[in-house]
Scaffold this active site. Structure first.
Site, PDB file in Angstrom:
ATOM      1  N   GLY A  85       0.819  -1.214   0.000  1.00  0.00           N
ATOM      2  CA  GLY A  85       0.000   0.000   0.000  1.00  0.00           C
ATOM      3  C   GLY A  85       0.851   1.262   0.000  1.00  0.00           C
ATOM      4  O   GLY A  85       0.583   2.199  -0.767  1.00  0.00           O
ATOM      5  N   VAL A 149       7.628   3.917  13.278  1.00  0.00           N
ATOM      6  CA  VAL A 149       6.753   4.847  14.000  1.00  0.00           C
ATOM      7  C   VAL A 149       6.326   4.168  15.297  1.00  0.00           C
ATOM      8  O   VAL A 149       5.953   2.988  15.309  1.00  0.00           O
ATOM      9  CB  VAL A 149       5.528   5.215  13.138  1.00  0.00           C
ATOM     10  CG1 VAL A 149       4.493   5.968  13.959  1.00  0.00           C
ATOM     11  CG2 VAL A 149       5.966   6.038  11.935  1.00  0.00           C
ATOM     12  N   CYS A 232      -5.025 -12.331   3.006  1.00  0.00           N
ATOM     13  CA  CYS A 232      -5.241 -13.402   2.037  1.00  0.00           C
ATOM     14  C   CYS A 232      -5.904 -14.622   2.686  1.00  0.00           C
ATOM     15  O   CYS A 232      -5.251 -15.627   2.963  1.00  0.00           O
ATOM     16  CB  CYS A 232      -3.961 -13.820   1.336  1.00  0.00           C
ATOM     17  SG  CYS A 232      -4.371 -14.840  -0.091  1.00  0.00           S
ATOM     18  N   LYS A 377      -8.391  -8.567   2.833  1.00  0.00           N
ATOM     19  CA  LYS A 377      -7.080  -7.933   3.045  1.00  0.00           C
ATOM     20  C   LYS A 377      -6.071  -8.550   2.081  1.00  0.00           C
ATOM     21  O   LYS A 377      -5.509  -9.611   2.361  1.00  0.00           O
ATOM     22  CB  LYS A 377      -6.645  -8.105   4.504  1.00  0.00           C
ATOM     23  CG  LYS A 377      -7.524  -7.341   5.492  1.00  0.00           C
ATOM     24  CD  LYS A 377      -6.942  -7.366   6.885  1.00  0.00           C
ATOM     25  CE  LYS A 377      -7.876  -6.746   7.904  1.00  0.00           C
ATOM     26  NZ  LYS A 377      -8.143  -5.312   7.706  1.00  0.00           N
ATOM     27  N   THR A 378      -5.897  -7.895   0.936  1.00  0.00           N
ATOM     28  CA  THR A 378      -5.028  -8.430  -0.114  1.00  0.00           C
ATOM     29  C   THR A 378      -4.270  -7.286  -0.795  1.00  0.00           C
ATOM     30  O   THR A 378      -4.695  -6.134  -0.738  1.00  0.00           O
ATOM     31  CB  THR A 378      -5.863  -9.148  -1.205  1.00  0.00           C
ATOM     32  OG1 THR A 378      -6.832  -8.219  -1.706  1.00  0.00           O
ATOM     33  CG2 THR A 378      -6.571 -10.381  -0.676  1.00  0.00           C
ATOM     34  N   CYS A 412      -8.499 -13.180  -4.545  1.00  0.00           N
ATOM     35  CA  CYS A 412      -7.777 -14.274  -3.922  1.00  0.00           C
ATOM     36  C   CYS A 412      -7.635 -15.397  -4.952  1.00  0.00           C
ATOM     37  O   CYS A 412      -8.591 -16.138  -5.207  1.00  0.00           O
ATOM     38  CB  CYS A 412      -8.585 -14.754  -2.705  1.00  0.00           C
ATOM     39  SG  CYS A 412      -7.693 -15.933  -1.730  1.00  0.00           S
TER      40      CYS A 412
HETATM   41  C1  LIG Z   1       1.222 -16.165   2.307  1.00  0.00           C
HETATM   42  C2  LIG Z   1       0.536 -14.944   1.757  1.00  0.00           C
HETATM   43  C3  LIG Z   1      -0.147 -15.039   0.556  1.00  0.00           C
HETATM   44  C4  LIG Z   1      -0.776 -13.922   0.017  1.00  0.00           C
HETATM   45  N1  LIG Z   1      -1.410 -14.052  -1.190  1.00  0.00           N
HETATM   46  C5  LIG Z   1      -1.970 -12.963  -1.761  1.00  0.00           C
HETATM   47  C6  LIG Z   1      -2.535 -13.042  -3.069  1.00  0.00           C
HETATM   48  O1  LIG Z   1      -2.515 -14.087  -3.714  1.00  0.00           O
HETATM   49  N2  LIG Z   1      -3.087 -11.927  -3.604  1.00  0.00           N
HETATM   50  C7  LIG Z   1      -3.094 -10.739  -2.934  1.00  0.00           C
HETATM   51  O2  LIG Z   1      -3.576  -9.748  -3.488  1.00  0.00           O
HETATM   52  N3  LIG Z   1      -2.593 -10.630  -1.675  1.00  0.00           N
HETATM   53  C8  LIG Z   1      -2.011 -11.703  -1.065  1.00  0.00           C
HETATM   54  N4  LIG Z   1      -1.451 -11.602   0.189  1.00  0.00           N
HETATM   55  C9  LIG Z   1      -1.715 -10.397   1.027  1.00  0.00           C
HETATM   56  C10 LIG Z   1      -0.859  -9.173   0.692  1.00  0.00           C
HETATM   57  O3  LIG Z   1       0.502  -9.505   0.674  1.00  0.00           O
HETATM   58  C11 LIG Z   1      -1.139  -8.084   1.716  1.00  0.00           C
HETATM   59  O4  LIG Z   1      -2.535  -7.884   1.792  1.00  0.00           O
HETATM   60  C12 LIG Z   1      -0.469  -6.770   1.331  1.00  0.00           C
HETATM   61  O5  LIG Z   1       0.923  -6.916   1.323  1.00  0.00           O
HETATM   62  C13 LIG Z   1      -0.887  -5.654   2.295  1.00  0.00           C
HETATM   63  O6  LIG Z   1      -0.204  -4.469   2.009  1.00  0.00           O
HETATM   64  P1  LIG Z   1       0.119  -3.433   3.199  1.00  0.00           P
HETATM   65  O7  LIG Z   1       0.843  -2.305   2.550  1.00  0.00           O
HETATM   66  O8  LIG Z   1      -1.107  -3.152   3.968  1.00  0.00           O
HETATM   67  O9  LIG Z   1       1.096  -4.226   4.199  1.00  0.00           O
HETATM   68  P2  LIG Z   1       2.509  -4.858   3.915  1.00  0.00           P
HETATM   69  O10 LIG Z   1       2.719  -5.082   2.458  1.00  0.00           O
HETATM   70  O11 LIG Z   1       2.607  -6.029   4.834  1.00  0.00           O
HETATM   71  O12 LIG Z   1       3.556  -3.730   4.355  1.00  0.00           O
HETATM   72  C14 LIG Z   1       3.578  -3.151   5.627  1.00  0.00           C
HETATM   73  C15 LIG Z   1       4.853  -2.313   5.750  1.00  0.00           C
HETATM   74  O13 LIG Z   1       4.769  -1.519   6.944  1.00  0.00           O
HETATM   75  C16 LIG Z   1       6.005  -1.535   7.594  1.00  0.00           C
HETATM   76  N5  LIG Z   1       5.809  -1.263   9.020  1.00  0.00           N
HETATM   77  C17 LIG Z   1       5.349  -2.098   9.976  1.00  0.00           C
HETATM   78  N6  LIG Z   1       5.366  -1.494  11.174  1.00  0.00           N
HETATM   79  C18 LIG Z   1       5.829  -0.234  10.967  1.00  0.00           C
HETATM   80  C19 LIG Z   1       6.079   0.873  11.827  1.00  0.00           C
HETATM   81  N7  LIG Z   1       5.885   0.801  13.149  1.00  0.00           N
HETATM   82  N8  LIG Z   1       6.551   2.025  11.294  1.00  0.00           N
HETATM   83  C20 LIG Z   1       6.786   2.119   9.944  1.00  0.00           C
HETATM   84  N9  LIG Z   1       6.574   1.089   9.092  1.00  0.00           N
HETATM   85  C21 LIG Z   1       6.100  -0.071   9.597  1.00  0.00           C
HETATM   86  C22 LIG Z   1       6.563  -2.921   7.311  1.00  0.00           C
HETATM   87  O14 LIG Z   1       7.985  -2.935   7.460  1.00  0.00           O
HETATM   88  C23 LIG Z   1       6.126  -3.159   5.873  1.00  0.00           C
HETATM   89  O15 LIG Z   1       7.100  -2.736   4.948  1.00  0.00           O
HETATM   90  C24 LIG Z   1      -0.757 -12.691   0.716  1.00  0.00           C
HETATM   91  C25 LIG Z   1      -0.055 -12.587   1.935  1.00  0.00           C
HETATM   92  C26 LIG Z   1       0.605 -13.701   2.444  1.00  0.00           C
HETATM   93  C27 LIG Z   1       1.390 -13.562   3.734  1.00  0.00           C
END
Ligand SMILES: Cc1cc2nc3c(=O)[nH]c(=O)nc-3n(C[C@H](O)[C@H](O)[C@H](O)COP(=O)(O)OP(=O)(O)OC[C@H]3O[C@@H](n4cnc5c(N)ncnc54)[C@H](O)[C@@H]3O)c2cc1C
Length: 485
Positions: A85, A149, A232, A377-378, A412
């Site tokens: 994101g 943070v 996911c 949540k994907t 998914c």
């Molecule tokens: C096994 C698995 C399979 C999946 N399969 C799919 C799929 O097939 N299709 C699909 O669309 N999605 C899939 N997903 C889900 C997808 O990866 C997540 O929904 C997506 O990455 C969410 O994005 P995000 O930016 O919210 O969080 P993330 O990508 O997890 O990123 C969060 C970021 O925040 C940072 N962070 C954490 N705490 C702090 C802090 N205190 N201060 C500053 N930064 C911080 C972390 O270091 C990280 O870089 C899968 C996930 C897994 C684990």
């Protein structure tokens, strides 16, 4: 601090305070003493005892609070978290307003393509292809503050970093993902990566899943799924299908007892996809155990314990032996979000489900796994949310109200066998949201086209389009109903 201080004053000296490393005791002592001693004396005394309190000096000087009236840095937009994101929304904003002064805050060195981990666990992708250095992905012209943070002060437009530095913003975007709560299952952390216990939810463990699958010729394999919400939601059963398929192809499936241990009450939350999935459950001879929630593991003894809470019955505990177990961990909002003023009662960032703007703070938006809209949540959801947030922030900067709405899309791709996928695409309330006409790709049936999409097209779409602000098939919808704010 008050009770610690009262004890310090009341009890006879010398006095021993206990915590695991001593840091918390020394920090409390420092804050209490800061009311009457000069700062240099406190820093010197703690240093002599082997603790460096310089990191909290600003708070010590400010009666225990980090002063946020003036910041160490200021940006027009601050983004917390550089995951799927965070990087996407930074890129979307830069493509709309190249001069915008943006900072992304994230302590991680590596950014992971987590959707690839299912394929790593199935022996299809090499783990290394799912990781890139964070520095290579932060969009050009965006500042990267490599720190975590720790807290939010929305009233002062400030975030506080670990070590107490303060970053101020005009507008804030919150997207640090969710917390994988491995510790909630007793004995799990000690045995992960050993004793046949694995998980595709960690980069370093997904290759171990494939190792175990290849080694296994007979015995029992458990696949667990915790209570929702999780990222996911299909990933726990994807691991089961790809393992079953490998055992089927290897001719050993008949000697393997597959058990799906699901804390929920259904195979998949959207009923249209269940018939196709059930066919594969039957093909692999998997037993579905609903309302079975993993609570503890004894790795060396190869035993797992589940809470079973049937309606109208006393909760009970069952024990299951295993030769291999794939665990999907319990998941919550990150601790620093749960305790912040941004959270709803369940701990997730509280947003308007269409505009993704915070319900209480007008200059805060959120996207990705951390916020409370009821989508899947994907990363696929984040791909649609990022342009929506970018459009609404640009409109806000121009003095207007929100213009774009998130269409609640989530997806998914359920890897039911090597070469075929049931492509679930849906929105709020389970409404189907297919990207392709049915004659081209029917998501409710297993298809080779969907596998081609997942294996060949989606990784470059992630790295080269989504993270670079190219909004292919992700243009935000125009806001239909005025948001009122
Ligand atoms: C096994 C698995 C399979 C999946 N399969 C799919 C799929 O097939 N299709 C699909 O669309 N999605 C899939 N997903 C889900 C997808 O990866 C997540 O929904 C997506 O990455 C969410 O994005 P995000 O930016 O919210 O969080 P993330 O990508 O997890 O990123 C969060 C970021 O925040 C940072 N962070 C954490 N705490 C702090 C802090 N205190 N201060 C500053 N930064 C911080 C972390 O270091 C990280 O870089 C899968 C996930 C897994 C684990």
């Amino acid at each position: 601090m008050a009770s610690f201080g009262a004890a310090l004053d009341a009890l006879p000296h010398p006095l021993l305070a206990y915590c695991r490393t001593g840091t918390r005791s020394v920090t409390l002592w420092s804050f209490w003493e800061a009311r009457k001693r000069p700062m240099p004396e406190i820093l010197a005394a703690t240093k002599a005892a082997g603790y460096d309190m310089n990191g909290v000096a600003r708070r010590l000087a400010n009666g225990g609070q980090t002063p946020t009236d003036t910041g160490d840095a200021h940006f027009e937009v601050v983004i917390v978290g550089a995951g799927a994101g965070g990087i996407s929304v930074a890129a979307c904003l830069k493509s709309r307003k190249p001069q915008l002064n943006i900072a992304v805050i994230d302590p991680a060195d590596i950014h992971y393509y987590q959707p690839g981990w299912t394929m790593v666990g199935g022996g299809i992708f090499d783990a290394k292809t799912t990781a890139k250095t964070m520095g290579s992905l932060i969009p050009r012209g965006v500042h990267w503050i490599k720190s975590a943070v720790a807290a939010f002060e929305p009233e002062n437009n400030a975030v506080i970093l670990d070590g107490c530095r303060v970053v101020k913003y005009d507008r804030l975007i919150v997207c640090p993902g969710l917390k994988l709560d491995w510790a909630k299952v007793e004995g799990l952390e000690e045995t992960l990566g050993r004793n046949g216990v694995t998980s595709n939810y960690r980069y370093d463990l997904a290759p171990y899943t494939w190792e175990l699958v290849q080694e296994m010729k007979s015995g029992r394999a458990l696949f667990t799924q915790p209570p929702m919400p999780i990222k996911c939601a299909g990933a726990p059963q994807k691991a089961m299908y790809l393992s079953g398929d490998a055992w089927f192809r290897g001719g050993v499936l008949k000697d393997i007892d597959i058990q799906f241990m699901n804390a929920g009450g259904a195979l998949f939350g959207v009923k249209d996809y269940v018939p196709a999935l059930q066919e594969y459950v039957d093909k692999y001879g998997a037993t579905l155990n609903f309302i079975h929630n993993l609570v503890s593991v004894d790795g060396p003894a190869k035993k797992a314990v589940f809470d079973v809470c049937k309606l109208d019955a006393e909760p009970s505990r069952v024990e299951a032996e295993f030769d291999m177990m794939h665990v999907c961990p319990p998941q919550t909002a990150p601790d620093f979000i749960r305790v912040s003023p941004l959270a709803d009662a369940a701990g997730w960032v509280d947003v308007d489900q269409s505009t993704l703007r915070h319900q209480s703070y007008d200059n805060i938006w959120s996207l990705g796994d951390v916020m409370n809209a009821p989508n899947a949540k994907t990363a696929a959801a984040a791909r649609k949310q990022a342009p929506t947030v970018a459009d609404n922030i640009v409109a806000d900067i121009a003095g207007g109200s929100a213009v774009a709405q998130y269409n609640c899309y989530g997806s998914c791709p359920l890897t039911v066998e090597r070469g075929k996928i049931v492509l679930a695409e849906f929105g709020y309330g389970g409404a189907l949201k297919p990207s392709f006409p049915r004659f081209l790709l029917d998501g409710t049936r297993p298809s080779r086209a969907a596998w081609f999409l997942k294996e060949t097209l989606l990784p470059p779409i992630y790295w080269k389009a989504m993270l670079r602000g190219k909004e292919w098939m992700a243009k935000p919808e125009r806001l239909k109903v005025a948001a009122g704010r």
